[in-house]
Design an enzyme around this catalytic site. Structure first.
Site, mmCIF file in Angstrom:
data_model
loop_
_atom_site.group_PDB
_atom_site.id
_atom_site.type_symbol
_atom_site.label_atom_id
_atom_site.label_comp_id
_atom_site.label_asym_id
_atom_site.label_seq_id
_atom_site.Cartn_x
_atom_site.Cartn_y
_atom_site.Cartn_z
ATOM 1 N N ALA A 151 0.833 -1.213 0.000
ATOM 2 C CA ALA A 151 0.000 0.000 0.000
ATOM 3 C C ALA A 151 0.864 1.258 0.000
ATOM 4 O O ALA A 151 0.575 2.229 -0.715
ATOM 5 C CB ALA A 151 -0.934 -0.010 1.209
ATOM 6 N N TYR A 152 1.930 1.228 0.791
ATOM 7 C CA TYR A 152 2.834 2.381 0.858
ATOM 8 C C TYR A 152 3.570 2.558 -0.468
ATOM 9 O O TYR A 152 3.647 3.672 -1.006
ATOM 10 C CB TYR A 152 3.825 2.178 2.004
ATOM 11 C CG TYR A 152 4.860 3.263 2.137
ATOM 12 C CD1 TYR A 152 4.511 4.551 2.509
ATOM 13 C CD2 TYR A 152 6.214 2.995 1.906
ATOM 14 C CE1 TYR A 152 5.465 5.551 2.639
ATOM 15 C CE2 TYR A 152 7.173 3.979 2.035
ATOM 16 C CZ TYR A 152 6.802 5.254 2.394
ATOM 17 O OH TYR A 152 7.753 6.241 2.518
#
Length: 244
Positions: A151-152
Site C-alpha cells: 500500500a505504501y
C-alpha cells in the site's frame, strides 16, 4: 545583491523534512516550515534557523487540503516575497500484507501521500518563480519490493509518476522537478518498533553497510534545489547507498 531564495518544505517538523529545512536554510534560503500537527517541533526548527542567522516561519497545513496548501504558499509570499523551492517531505507510512490491510488505513495514507503530493505539486507549478526547483520524496522500497509495503509503495509509485509528468508540464520556465527516493534511513519514525537485529540487518543491506541519515537525504535534496543541480530534471534520484 541577488534575491534570497525562498523554500517551502512540508513535513518539516521532524525527521528527514526537518533536516531538509535546516540544510536549505544553512545554504542561504529563507524557509517556510510546513507541519501537520507538531507545532512545538516546528517552532524548534524555526528557532534553530533564526539562531544561526537565517530566516524561517512555521505554518500548519494538511497537505491534502487544497485551501491549507494555498494558505501555506500565501504565507511564503507574504513573509518572504515569493517561492523558489518546494520540497514535499510530508507523508504517511502504514504497513501490512495485502490480504489483511485495513482499507481505511489505505484511504487515509493515500489521501496524504497521493492527493497531498498532487495538491502540493499543483500549487508549486502555479507559484514557483522561474528558475526554481520542486522536489518530492518517494522511496527505494519500489525497487526492493519488501512484503507488507504494497500500500505504501503504491502511493509512492504515484508520487514518482506525478513528479515526472510535472517536470514536462513546466516546460519553458527553467523549473526543475525531481523526486528523491531514500533507502532505509535512521529517523525516529523508521527505528520505532524495530528490534536491534532488524535494524542491523537493514543496515548491512547496502554495499556501504550502514543506514542512511537525514543529512544524507537532505544533501541530495539541497543539490537538486541548488545551482549545481540545474541540469537534473524529471529524474528519480535513489539515495540509498547502493541498496538497489
Amino acid at each position: 545583491m541577488s534575491q534570497q531564495r525562498v523554500a517551502v518544505v512540508t513535513g518539516a517538523s521532524r525527521g528527514i523534512g526537518r533536516q531538509i529545512a535546516l540544510t536549505l536554510a544553512s545554504r542561504g534560503s529563507a524557509v517556510v516550515v510546513g507541519y501537520a500537527g507538531r507545532e512545538d517541533a516546528a517552532a524548534q526548527v524555526v528557532r534553530e534557523v533564526t539562531e544561526a542567522g537565517g530566516r524561517a516561519v512555521a505554518v500548519q497545513a494538511d497537505i491534502a487540503d487544497e485551501k491549507a496548501v494555498a494558505a501555506l504558499f500565501d504565507a511564503a509570499e507574504a513573509e518572504f516575497g515569493g517561492v523558489d523551492v518546494v520540497v514535499n517531505s510530508a507523508g504517511r507510512m502504514v504497513l501490512g500484507p495485502i490480504a489483511e490491510f485495513d482499507l481505511d488505513d489505505l484511504d487515509s495514507m493515500h489521501r496524504t501521500n497521493i492527493r497531498g503530493t498532487f495538491v502540493v505539486l499543483r500549487e508549486a507549478v502555479r507559484r514557483v518563480r522561474d528558475g526554481g526547483a520542486v522536489v518530492t520524496l518517494s522511496t527505494s522500497i519500489l525497487g526492493l519490493q519488501f512484503p507488507a509495503y504494497a500500500a505504501y509503495a503504491a502511493s509512492k509509485g504515484a508520487v514518482e509518476a506525478m513528479t515526472l509528468i510535472a517536470a514536462r508540464e513546466v516546460r519553458g520556465r527553467d523549473i526543475t522537478v525531481n523526486t528523491v527516493a531514500p533507502g532505509p534511513t535512521a529517523t525516529e519514525l523508521f527505528l520505532e518498533g524495530k528490534d536491534e537485529a532488524t535494524v542491523e540487518r537493514l543496515a548491512k543491506t547496502p554495499p556501504l553497510e550502514r543506514l542512511g541519515t537525514p543529512q544524507d537525504i537532505a544533501g541530495a535534496v539541497a543539490f537538486l534545489a541548488g545551482p549545481d543541480g540545474r541540469w537534473v530534471n524529471g529524474q528519480v534520484l535513489r539515495v540509498n547507498g547502493g541498496i538497489v
